[in-house]
Enzyme design. Structure first.
Site, PDB file in Angstrom:
ATOM      1  N   ARG A  82      12.496  -7.552  -9.354  1.00  0.00           N
ATOM      2  CA  ARG A  82      13.644  -8.391  -9.712  1.00  0.00           C
ATOM      3  C   ARG A  82      14.910  -7.532  -9.658  1.00  0.00           C
ATOM      4  O   ARG A  82      15.021  -6.517 -10.354  1.00  0.00           O
ATOM      5  CB  ARG A  82      13.453  -8.965 -11.116  1.00  0.00           C
ATOM      6  CG  ARG A  82      14.651  -9.738 -11.604  1.00  0.00           C
ATOM      7  CD  ARG A  82      14.277 -10.968 -12.385  1.00  0.00           C
ATOM      8  NE  ARG A  82      14.023 -10.730 -13.768  1.00  0.00           N
ATOM      9  CZ  ARG A  82      13.926 -11.724 -14.667  1.00  0.00           C
ATOM     10  NH1 ARG A  82      14.071 -12.982 -14.295  1.00  0.00           N
ATOM     11  NH2 ARG A  82      13.688 -11.465 -15.910  1.00  0.00           N
ATOM     12  N   MET A 104       4.068   2.507  -5.521  1.00  0.00           N
ATOM     13  CA  MET A 104       3.686   3.438  -6.590  1.00  0.00           C
ATOM     14  C   MET A 104       2.255   3.200  -7.104  1.00  0.00           C
ATOM     15  O   MET A 104       1.508   4.142  -7.311  1.00  0.00           O
ATOM     16  CB  MET A 104       4.644   3.241  -7.768  1.00  0.00           C
ATOM     17  CG  MET A 104       6.071   3.598  -7.476  1.00  0.00           C
ATOM     18  SD  MET A 104       6.330   5.341  -7.660  1.00  0.00           S
ATOM     19  CE  MET A 104       6.004   5.488  -9.399  1.00  0.00           C
ATOM     20  N   ILE A 105       1.917   1.937  -7.326  1.00  0.00           N
ATOM     21  CA  ILE A 105       0.587   1.648  -7.878  1.00  0.00           C
ATOM     22  C   ILE A 105      -0.490   2.033  -6.872  1.00  0.00           C
ATOM     23  O   ILE A 105      -1.468   2.713  -7.198  1.00  0.00           O
ATOM     24  CB  ILE A 105       0.465   0.151  -8.262  1.00  0.00           C
ATOM     25  CG1 ILE A 105       1.441  -0.190  -9.384  1.00  0.00           C
ATOM     26  CG2 ILE A 105      -0.958  -0.197  -8.663  1.00  0.00           C
ATOM     27  CD1 ILE A 105       1.580  -1.671  -9.684  1.00  0.00           C
ATOM     28  N   SER A 106      -0.265   1.641  -5.621  1.00  0.00           N
ATOM     29  CA  SER A 106      -1.258   1.937  -4.587  1.00  0.00           C
ATOM     30  C   SER A 106      -1.455   3.425  -4.414  1.00  0.00           C
ATOM     31  O   SER A 106      -2.546   3.886  -4.081  1.00  0.00           O
ATOM     32  CB  SER A 106      -0.824   1.335  -3.254  1.00  0.00           C
ATOM     33  OG  SER A 106      -0.808  -0.058  -3.358  1.00  0.00           O
ATOM     34  N   HIS A 138       1.162 -13.090 -17.699  1.00  0.00           N
ATOM     35  CA  HIS A 138       1.532 -11.665 -17.729  1.00  0.00           C
ATOM     36  C   HIS A 138       3.053 -11.592 -17.857  1.00  0.00           C
ATOM     37  O   HIS A 138       3.778 -11.303 -16.917  1.00  0.00           O
ATOM     38  CB  HIS A 138       1.042 -10.970 -16.454  1.00  0.00           C
ATOM     39  CG  HIS A 138       1.488  -9.543 -16.351  1.00  0.00           C
ATOM     40  ND1 HIS A 138       1.033  -8.547 -17.178  1.00  0.00           N
ATOM     41  CD2 HIS A 138       2.366  -8.944 -15.518  1.00  0.00           C
ATOM     42  CE1 HIS A 138       1.597  -7.406 -16.858  1.00  0.00           C
ATOM     43  NE2 HIS A 138       2.427  -7.608 -15.857  1.00  0.00           N
ATOM     44  N   ASP A 163      -2.651  -5.268 -19.801  1.00  0.00           N
ATOM     45  CA  ASP A 163      -2.271  -5.774 -21.124  1.00  0.00           C
ATOM     46  C   ASP A 163      -3.447  -5.651 -22.099  1.00  0.00           C
ATOM     47  O   ASP A 163      -3.270  -5.293 -23.261  1.00  0.00           O
ATOM     48  CB  ASP A 163      -1.817  -7.236 -21.015  1.00  0.00           C
ATOM     49  CG  ASP A 163      -0.718  -7.397 -19.977  1.00  0.00           C
ATOM     50  OD1 ASP A 163       0.330  -6.765 -20.126  1.00  0.00           O
ATOM     51  OD2 ASP A 163      -0.924  -8.142 -19.003  1.00  0.00           O
ATOM     52  N   GLY A 222       1.122  -8.140  -7.904  1.00  0.00           N
ATOM     53  CA  GLY A 222       2.565  -8.322  -7.712  1.00  0.00           C
ATOM     54  C   GLY A 222       3.083  -9.442  -8.610  1.00  0.00           C
ATOM     55  O   GLY A 222       2.481 -10.514  -8.717  1.00  0.00           O
ATOM     56  N   ALA A 281       0.811  -1.222   0.000  1.00  0.00           N
ATOM     57  CA  ALA A 281       0.000   0.000   0.000  1.00  0.00           C
ATOM     58  C   ALA A 281       0.842   1.269   0.000  1.00  0.00           C
ATOM     59  O   ALA A 281       0.324   2.348  -0.259  1.00  0.00           O
ATOM     60  CB  ALA A 281      -0.951  -0.018   1.197  1.00  0.00           C
ATOM     61  N   ASN A 292       9.135 -13.988  -4.248  1.00  0.00           N
ATOM     62  CA  ASN A 292       7.774 -13.446  -4.181  1.00  0.00           C
ATOM     63  C   ASN A 292       6.755 -14.537  -3.874  1.00  0.00           C
ATOM     64  O   ASN A 292       5.744 -14.272  -3.227  1.00  0.00           O
ATOM     65  CB  ASN A 292       7.421 -12.693  -5.466  1.00  0.00           C
ATOM     66  CG  ASN A 292       8.018 -11.293  -5.467  1.00  0.00           C
ATOM     67  OD1 ASN A 292       8.208 -10.704  -4.393  1.00  0.00           O
ATOM     68  ND2 ASN A 292       8.332 -10.769  -6.621  1.00  0.00           N
ATOM     69  N   ARG A 328      14.721 -15.373 -13.141  1.00  0.00           N
ATOM     70  CA  ARG A 328      13.262 -15.407 -12.942  1.00  0.00           C
ATOM     71  C   ARG A 328      12.891 -16.447 -11.869  1.00  0.00           C
ATOM     72  O   ARG A 328      11.970 -16.256 -11.097  1.00  0.00           O
ATOM     73  CB  ARG A 328      12.567 -15.729 -14.269  1.00  0.00           C
ATOM     74  CG  ARG A 328      11.063 -15.521 -14.210  1.00  0.00           C
ATOM     75  CD  ARG A 328      10.448 -15.596 -15.604  1.00  0.00           C
ATOM     76  NE  ARG A 328       9.003 -15.676 -15.545  1.00  0.00           N
ATOM     77  CZ  ARG A 328       8.194 -14.638 -15.575  1.00  0.00           C
ATOM     78  NH1 ARG A 328       8.679 -13.429 -15.632  1.00  0.00           N
ATOM     79  NH2 ARG A 328       6.878 -14.796 -15.537  1.00  0.00           N
TER      80      ARG A 328
HETATM   81  N1  LIG Z   1       0.130  -7.289 -13.248  1.00  0.00           N
HETATM   82  C1  LIG Z   1       0.419  -6.123 -13.772  1.00  0.00           C
HETATM   83  O1  LIG Z   1      -0.156  -5.718 -14.784  1.00  0.00           O
HETATM   84  C2  LIG Z   1       1.471  -5.248 -13.173  1.00  0.00           C
HETATM   85  C3  LIG Z   1       1.741  -3.985 -13.730  1.00  0.00           C
HETATM   86  C4  LIG Z   1       2.707  -3.179 -13.128  1.00  0.00           C
HETATM   87  C5  LIG Z   1       3.391  -3.631 -12.006  1.00  0.00           C
HETATM   88  N2  LIG Z   1       3.106  -4.867 -11.509  1.00  0.00           N
HETATM   89  C6  LIG Z   1       3.784  -5.375 -10.313  1.00  0.00           C
HETATM   90  O2  LIG Z   1       3.177  -4.784  -9.168  1.00  0.00           O
HETATM   91  C7  LIG Z   1       4.111  -4.832  -8.093  1.00  0.00           C
HETATM   92  C8  LIG Z   1       4.144  -3.501  -7.367  1.00  0.00           C
HETATM   93  O3  LIG Z   1       4.528  -2.469  -8.242  1.00  0.00           O
HETATM   94  P1  LIG Z   1       4.809  -0.991  -7.665  1.00  0.00           P
HETATM   95  O4  LIG Z   1       5.225  -0.169  -8.843  1.00  0.00           O
HETATM   96  O5  LIG Z   1       3.681  -0.526  -6.832  1.00  0.00           O
HETATM   97  O6  LIG Z   1       6.084  -1.299  -6.782  1.00  0.00           O
HETATM   98  P2  LIG Z   1       6.698  -0.473  -5.569  1.00  0.00           P
HETATM   99  O7  LIG Z   1       8.076  -1.017  -5.363  1.00  0.00           O
HETATM  100  O8  LIG Z   1       6.505   0.999  -5.757  1.00  0.00           O
HETATM  101  O9  LIG Z   1       5.769  -0.897  -4.343  1.00  0.00           O
HETATM  102  C9  LIG Z   1       5.765  -2.182  -3.817  1.00  0.00           C
HETATM  103  C10 LIG Z   1       5.521  -2.027  -2.342  1.00  0.00           C
HETATM  104  O10 LIG Z   1       5.283  -3.309  -1.798  1.00  0.00           O
HETATM  105  C11 LIG Z   1       5.933  -3.379  -0.545  1.00  0.00           C
HETATM  106  N3  LIG Z   1       6.096  -4.784  -0.187  1.00  0.00           N
HETATM  107  C12 LIG Z   1       7.096  -5.635  -0.517  1.00  0.00           C
HETATM  108  N4  LIG Z   1       6.862  -6.830   0.052  1.00  0.00           N
HETATM  109  C13 LIG Z   1       5.701  -6.730   0.737  1.00  0.00           C
HETATM  110  C14 LIG Z   1       4.953  -7.618   1.533  1.00  0.00           C
HETATM  111  N5  LIG Z   1       5.367  -8.868   1.760  1.00  0.00           N
HETATM  112  N6  LIG Z   1       3.808  -7.182   2.072  1.00  0.00           N
HETATM  113  C15 LIG Z   1       3.382  -5.934   1.856  1.00  0.00           C
HETATM  114  N7  LIG Z   1       4.056  -5.029   1.138  1.00  0.00           N
HETATM  115  C16 LIG Z   1       5.199  -5.433   0.571  1.00  0.00           C
HETATM  116  C17 LIG Z   1       7.236  -2.633  -0.772  1.00  0.00           C
HETATM  117  O11 LIG Z   1       7.823  -2.215   0.430  1.00  0.00           O
HETATM  118  C18 LIG Z   1       6.730  -1.444  -1.598  1.00  0.00           C
HETATM  119  O12 LIG Z   1       6.261  -0.397  -0.772  1.00  0.00           O
HETATM  120  C19 LIG Z   1       5.447  -5.255  -8.710  1.00  0.00           C
HETATM  121  O13 LIG Z   1       5.619  -6.643  -8.487  1.00  0.00           O
HETATM  122  C20 LIG Z   1       5.226  -5.005 -10.193  1.00  0.00           C
HETATM  123  O14 LIG Z   1       6.055  -5.840 -10.989  1.00  0.00           O
HETATM  124  C21 LIG Z   1       2.159  -5.667 -12.061  1.00  0.00           C
END
Ligand SMILES: NC(=O)c1ccc[n+]([C@@H]2O[C@H](COP(=O)([O-])OP(=O)(O)OC[C@H]3O[C@@H](n4cnc5c(N)ncnc54)[C@H](O)[C@@H]3O)[C@@H](O)[C@H]2O)c1
Length: 441
Positions: free
Chosen positions: A186, A109-111, A281, A253, A224, A106, A199, A192
């Site tokens: 990564r 960046m996405i959150s 994905h 996608d 994730g 949370a 994860n 991978r």
């Molecule tokens: N499926 C999709 O379409 C898609 C698209 C973009 C990104 N992603 C994936 O989404 C994930 C998050 O991206 P982001 O840009 O928000 O990354 P980010 O690094 O900005 O945020 C991830 C957050 O998760 C926290 N975190 C790590 N382990 C954790 C755990 N066990 N419990 C709770 N929080 C935890 C980190 O401290 C960090 O604050 C990445 O794995 C990214 O590859 C997926």
């Protein structure tokens, strides 16, 4: 009338970690609010500050410290610890019951985009109050407090509760939606297989926690990465929750594919429908131009350049995330948050007649001949009840079948890599090639 009585129903049964909210200093904001005189709740538009409690009011959940004579909910954050009055404003009379939404990662960046969309009502509707349960990691916890402060300062009427924590067994309590975003990226030189393991462990634990404490009908969207196999691990560790409730996010996608077809055809992207992303994905994903439509016509009749469809379009969608990183310097966050909103909305609103949407879902029982027991992106339709069924009127040709086989082989290999996390014995990692996530170089 009483001031902020303790409601025992909120008392958690699990022991709190030593650095839980209750052992940290009182939020000064809250302390300030608690020095304010008690007001009649009806005097305020959407009351969230301290006020007298009448039988019409919703009581603040269990409180564990006592600044200036009031008590504070143990797992809540700041202003969300105080009581509020659902009947004070006329508007709230027609509101639905509160729903619990858990979000992991949370502080990421996405959150940072998603949480504000959820709180604004644009996802679940303007009459749907929500509680946000935010899960952070050890490293991100302080940042998570900052996120919660920004939510406080946004004064969203529909946002009735916010709690933050590091223990999924607490944060996922009674969750009706779990948006699992948190994962480790990564690192340089990491295979991978290494990413799958590191994860995968997070998602095994979170699956167990959901199994123990979430609503029995929780809907889970895994974001994730590697999201398909993480979703598989999660559902295998949650045997008391239907496997059908787990999704891996492939909606970004799908959105990217629609945009590219619209660009090529010279139409606005709302004219593109029936867009399926098949499989993983990853860069083996298959954006399906055979079944997609533009203005209700098969794409292949509108875009007759088959070479472009097979080569350029497919690769553009597969590698869009990587190109974006080159330009923007970071992974897509805003458009990913938008696609999570789209994915939720697709489950809670009826799918338009004849159309469908893509989601990574549990493949067992699928009518397409795809291997069972993996999480595979496929075309889905929903009645708007949170559930889905797989689309029936889908056609295949040799090209599509061949591409689907490749992404299927990758997912089966990923599954073998994480057998130790799904309860299926020893892991054996023979990934066909070290394919990339769409956002990786
Ligand atoms: N499926 C999709 O379409 C898609 C698209 C973009 C990104 N992603 C994936 O989404 C994930 C998050 O991206 P982001 O840009 O928000 O990354 P980010 O690094 O900005 O945020 C991830 C957050 O998760 C926290 N975190 C790590 N382990 C954790 C755990 N066990 N419990 C709770 N929080 C935890 C980190 O401290 C960090 O604050 C990445 O794995 C990214 O590859 C997926």
């Amino acid at each position: 009338m009483a001031l902020l009585e303790i409601s025992p129903s909120y008392a958690g049964s699990r022991a709190l970690p030593p650095n839980d909210l209750s052992s940290r200093p009182i939020n000064p904001l809250l302390a300030f609010k608690n020095r304010r005189p008690s007001l009649p709740c009806s005097a305020r538009r959407i009351p969230r500050i301290l006020c007298s409690v009448s039988p019409n009011q919703v009581q603040a959940p269990v409180l564990s410290a006592t600044p200036a004579g009031a008590t504070i909910k143990r797992e809540c954050f700041g202003v969300f610890c105080t009581t509020y009055d659902l009947k004070a404003a006329d508007k709230t009379k027609s509101w639905k019951g509160l729903i619990n939404i858990a979000v992991s990662g949370a502080a990421g960046m996405i959150s940072n985009h998603l949480l504000f969309k959820l709180a604004s009502g644009e996802v679940f509707g303007p009459d749907q109050p929500i509680a946000l349960k935010l899960l952070g990691s050890e490293r991100s916890f302080q940042a998570l407090e900052g996120v919660a402060m920004e939510l406080e300062d946004s004064l969203y009427p529909l946002l009735r509760e916010v709690s933050i924590g590091k223990d999924p067994y607490e944060v996922f309590q009674d969750a009706e939606w779990a948006l699992l975003i948190g994962a480790k990226p990564r690192g340089p030189g990491m295979e991978r297989a290494g990413l799958l393991d590191i994860n995968g462990q997070i998602f095994a634990e979170q699956g167990k926690a959901l199994n123990d404490v979430a609503s029995r009908n929780v809907k889970v969207i895994v974001v994730g990465n590697p999201c398909n196999t993480n979703a598989l691990i999660c559902l295998k560790n949650a045997p008391n929750i239907p496997a059908k409730n787990f999704h891996a996010l492939t909606r970004l996608d799908e959105n990217r594919a629609k945009c590219q077809l619209a660009l090529k055809a010279g139409v606005f992207y709302d004219k593109v429908s029936n867009m399926t992303i098949w499989g993983n994905h990853s860069t083996t994903q298959v954006p399906d131009f055979l079944n997609a439509k533009i203005n209700g016509m098969p794409v292949t009749e509108v875009i007759t350049d088959v070479k472009w469809l097979k080569e350029e379009f497919t690769e553009r969608v597969q590698k869009r995330g990587g190109v974006l990183i080159q330009k923007w310097g970071r992974s897509s966050a805003a458009s990913t948050a938008v696609s999570i909103v789209d994915a939720i909305r697709s489950l809670i609103t009826p799918t338009p007649d004849g159309d469908w949407f893509s989601s990574g879902v549990y493949s067992t029982g699928n009518p397409y001949g795809i291997a069972e027991d993996i999480v595979f992106s496929m075309p889905c339709r929903s009645k708007g009840d949170g559930d889905y069924e797989l689309a029936k009127d889908v056609i295949f040709d040799d090209y599509l079948r061949e591409r689907i086989k490749k992404t299927e082989a990758e997912l089966l290999a990923e599954k073998r890599c994480v057998a130790h996390l799904t309860g299926e014995g020893n892991a054996y990692c023979d990934l066909p090639e070290d394919t990339m996530l769409p956002g990786e170089q």
